[in-house]
Design a protein around this motif. Structure first.
Motif, PDB file in Angstrom:
ATOM      1  N   LYS A  74     -42.026  -5.490  20.895  1.00  0.00           N
ATOM      2  CA  LYS A  74     -43.415  -5.645  20.430  1.00  0.00           C
ATOM      3  C   LYS A  74     -43.406  -5.593  18.952  1.00  0.00           C
ATOM      4  N   LYS A  75     -44.158  -6.755  18.292  1.00  0.00           N
ATOM      5  CA  LYS A  75     -44.265  -6.782  16.974  1.00  0.00           C
ATOM      6  C   LYS A  75     -45.670  -6.924  16.535  1.00  0.00           C
ATOM      7  N   ARG A  76     -46.114  -6.930  15.259  1.00  0.00           N
ATOM      8  CA  ARG A  76     -47.585  -7.355  14.882  1.00  0.00           C
ATOM      9  C   ARG A  76     -47.748  -8.237  13.727  1.00  0.00           C
ATOM     10  N   ALA A  77     -48.252  -9.365  14.020  1.00  0.00           N
ATOM     11  CA  ALA A  77     -48.234 -10.149  12.778  1.00  0.00           C
ATOM     12  C   ALA A  77     -49.528  -9.682  11.941  1.00  0.00           C
ATOM     13  N   ASP A  78     -49.413  -9.756  10.559  1.00  0.00           N
ATOM     14  CA  ASP A  78     -50.670  -8.973   9.789  1.00  0.00           C
ATOM     15  C   ASP A  78     -51.854  -9.733  10.324  1.00  0.00           C
ATOM     16  N   ILE A  79     -51.915 -10.878   9.844  1.00  0.00           N
ATOM     17  CA  ILE A  79     -52.985 -11.859   9.917  1.00  0.00           C
ATOM     18  C   ILE A  79     -52.669 -13.275  10.612  1.00  0.00           C
ATOM     19  N   VAL A  80     -53.478 -13.644  11.625  1.00  0.00           N
ATOM     20  CA  VAL A  80     -53.060 -14.594  12.363  1.00  0.00           C
ATOM     21  C   VAL A  80     -54.788 -15.419  12.438  1.00  0.00           C
ATOM     22  N   ALA A  81     -54.765 -16.446  11.964  1.00  0.00           N
ATOM     23  CA  ALA A  81     -55.930 -17.150  11.657  1.00  0.00           C
ATOM     24  C   ALA A  81     -56.049 -18.091  13.004  1.00  0.00           C
ATOM     25  N   PHE A  82     -57.118 -18.450  13.801  1.00  0.00           N
ATOM     26  CA  PHE A  82     -56.776 -19.587  14.776  1.00  0.00           C
ATOM     27  C   PHE A  82     -57.830 -20.760  14.591  1.00  0.00           C
ATOM     28  N   GLY A  83     -57.396 -21.964  14.875  1.00  0.00           N
ATOM     29  CA  GLY A  83     -57.896 -23.039  14.795  1.00  0.00           C
ATOM     30  C   GLY A  83     -59.147 -23.305  15.811  1.00  0.00           C
ATOM     31  N   LYS A  84     -59.718 -24.253  15.528  1.00  0.00           N
ATOM     32  CA  LYS A  84     -60.919 -25.037  16.488  1.00  0.00           C
ATOM     33  C   LYS A  84     -60.412 -25.168  17.868  1.00  0.00           C
ATOM     34  N   ASP A  85     -59.125 -25.389  18.058  1.00  0.00           N
ATOM     35  CA  ASP A  85     -58.414 -25.518  19.245  1.00  0.00           C
ATOM     36  C   ASP A  85     -58.077 -24.227  20.056  1.00  0.00           C
ATOM     37  N   THR A  86     -58.186 -23.059  19.293  1.00  0.00           N
ATOM     38  CA  THR A  86     -57.997 -21.805  19.582  1.00  0.00           C
ATOM     39  C   THR A  86     -56.568 -21.400  19.722  1.00  0.00           C
ATOM     40  N   GLN A  87     -55.790 -22.236  19.050  1.00  0.00           N
ATOM     41  CA  GLN A  87     -54.389 -22.323  18.720  1.00  0.00           C
ATOM     42  C   GLN A  87     -54.012 -21.583  17.463  1.00  0.00           C
ATOM     43  N   PRO A  88     -52.958 -20.836  17.106  1.00  0.00           N
ATOM     44  CA  PRO A  88     -52.737 -20.168  15.948  1.00  0.00           C
ATOM     45  C   PRO A  88     -52.537 -21.489  14.893  1.00  0.00           C
ATOM     46  N   PHE A  89     -53.181 -21.115  13.812  1.00  0.00           N
ATOM     47  CA  PHE A  89     -53.309 -22.165  12.625  1.00  0.00           C
ATOM     48  C   PHE A  89     -52.535 -21.618  11.446  1.00  0.00           C
ATOM     49  N   LEU A  90     -52.605 -20.416  11.010  1.00  0.00           N
ATOM     50  CA  LEU A  90     -51.963 -19.586   9.684  1.00  0.00           C
ATOM     51  C   LEU A  90     -51.564 -18.290  10.317  1.00  0.00           C
ATOM     52  N   VAL A  91     -50.250 -18.059   9.860  1.00  0.00           N
ATOM     53  CA  VAL A  91     -49.566 -16.683  10.313  1.00  0.00           C
ATOM     54  C   VAL A  91     -49.473 -16.289   8.481  1.00  0.00           C
ATOM     55  N   VAL A  92     -50.007 -15.072   8.517  1.00  0.00           N
ATOM     56  CA  VAL A  92     -49.803 -14.413   7.117  1.00  0.00           C
ATOM     57  C   VAL A  92     -48.957 -13.341   7.246  1.00  0.00           C
ATOM     58  N   GLU A  93     -47.993 -12.801   6.493  1.00  0.00           N
ATOM     59  CA  GLU A  93     -47.297 -11.624   6.555  1.00  0.00           C
ATOM     60  C   GLU A  93     -47.686 -11.302   5.124  1.00  0.00           C
ATOM     61  N   CYS A  94     -48.235  -9.788   5.182  1.00  0.00           N
ATOM     62  CA  CYS A  94     -48.621  -8.942   3.910  1.00  0.00           C
ATOM     63  C   CYS A  94     -47.577  -7.990   3.632  1.00  0.00           C
ATOM     64  N   LYS A  95     -47.356  -7.687   2.314  1.00  0.00           N
ATOM     65  CA  LYS A  95     -46.354  -6.538   1.848  1.00  0.00           C
ATOM     66  C   LYS A  95     -47.285  -6.065   0.837  1.00  0.00           C
ATOM     67  N   SER A  96     -46.788  -4.733   0.591  1.00  0.00           N
ATOM     68  CA  SER A  96     -47.455  -4.033  -0.326  1.00  0.00           C
ATOM     69  C   SER A  96     -47.203  -4.523  -1.833  1.00  0.00           C
ATOM     70  N   TYR A  97     -48.161  -4.431  -2.667  1.00  0.00           N
ATOM     71  CA  TYR A  97     -48.150  -4.910  -4.081  1.00  0.00           C
ATOM     72  C   TYR A  97     -46.947  -4.330  -4.813  1.00  0.00           C
ATOM     73  N   GLU A  98     -46.115  -3.159  -4.286  1.00  0.00           N
ATOM     74  CA  GLU A  98     -44.922  -2.610  -4.950  1.00  0.00           C
ATOM     75  C   GLU A  98     -43.829  -3.743  -4.420  1.00  0.00           C
ATOM     76  N   VAL A  99     -43.920  -4.406  -3.311  1.00  0.00           N
ATOM     77  CA  VAL A  99     -42.881  -5.090  -2.568  1.00  0.00           C
ATOM     78  C   VAL A  99     -42.598  -6.374  -3.378  1.00  0.00           C
ATOM     79  N   LYS A 100     -41.308  -6.547  -3.786  1.00  0.00           N
ATOM     80  CA  LYS A 100     -41.230  -8.020  -4.209  1.00  0.00           C
ATOM     81  C   LYS A 100     -41.067  -8.868  -3.075  1.00  0.00           C
ATOM     82  N   LEU A 101     -41.550  -9.967  -2.838  1.00  0.00           N
ATOM     83  CA  LEU A 101     -41.162 -10.820  -1.712  1.00  0.00           C
ATOM     84  C   LEU A 101     -40.049 -11.662  -1.872  1.00  0.00           C
ATOM     85  N   SER A 102     -39.282 -11.751  -0.830  1.00  0.00           N
ATOM     86  CA  SER A 102     -37.975 -12.274  -0.639  1.00  0.00           C
ATOM     87  C   SER A 102     -37.713 -13.450   0.358  1.00  0.00           C
ATOM     88  N   GLU A 103     -36.872 -14.002   0.539  1.00  0.00           N
ATOM     89  CA  GLU A 103     -36.469 -14.740   1.670  1.00  0.00           C
ATOM     90  C   GLU A 103     -36.620 -13.951   2.826  1.00  0.00           C
TER      91      GLU A 103
END
Length: 151
Positions: A74-103
């Motif tokens: 079981k996992k949780r995606a931070d934000i999933v935006a769905f499209g007009k077709d009700t399918q996932p359109f955009l998946v967003v992974e959020c990190k703390s402002y203190e965390v450097k984004l990496s691969e």
């Protein structure tokens, strides 16, 4: 006493905050409840409001902390935006402002998207944001200079 969180590289939004004992809370208009105001939550709230208020994503079509199964876990995606077709359109992974984004941050988002199959992925720490478009057939991605607007 509420401490103001730091400014991010995202537009401000009207937020409601309160203290519950020693814990700062923020009202999440998407989940319709107060949640603990962690650094990651501050980024998540800003980014979700940015999608709605500036990129015109319908509020009702955003899912915050979207539950999913990845390799039987079981996992949780931070934000999933769905499209007009009700399918996932955009998946967003959020990190703390203190965390450097990496691969590794990007790989986490891509792993979640293996289940969701959204055409766009984004990662953010509130200060920096990256977005890519996924070509499922070609099994490749291309980084975008900006996030896709809705519609």
């Amino acid at each position: 006493m509420l401490q103001p969180p730091p400014s991010l590289n995202l537009p401000p939004f009207d937020s409601r905050m309160m203290a519950e004992g020693a814990v700062q809370m923020i009202f999440d208009v998407f989940r319709k409840k107060y949640v603990a105001l962690t650094p990651e939550e501050w980024v998540r709230q800003h980014f979700a409001h940015y999608l709605v208020n500036h990129l015109h994503y319908p509020k009702a079509w955003l899912k915050i902390e979207c539950a999913l199964a990845v390799n039987g876990q079981k996992k949780r995606a931070d934000i999933v935006a769905f499209g007009k077709d009700t399918q996932p359109f955009l998946v967003v992974e959020c990190k703390s402002y203190e965390v450097k984004l990496s691969e590794r941050t990007f790989q986490q988002s891509a792993l979640y998207n293996h289940t969701l199959q959204a055409p766009y992925l984004a990662i953010t720490n509130g200060l920096r944001h990256y977005c890519c478009r996924i070509d499922q057939q070609q099994q490749r991605f291309e980084f975008q200079s900006r996030l896709p607007t809705y519609g």
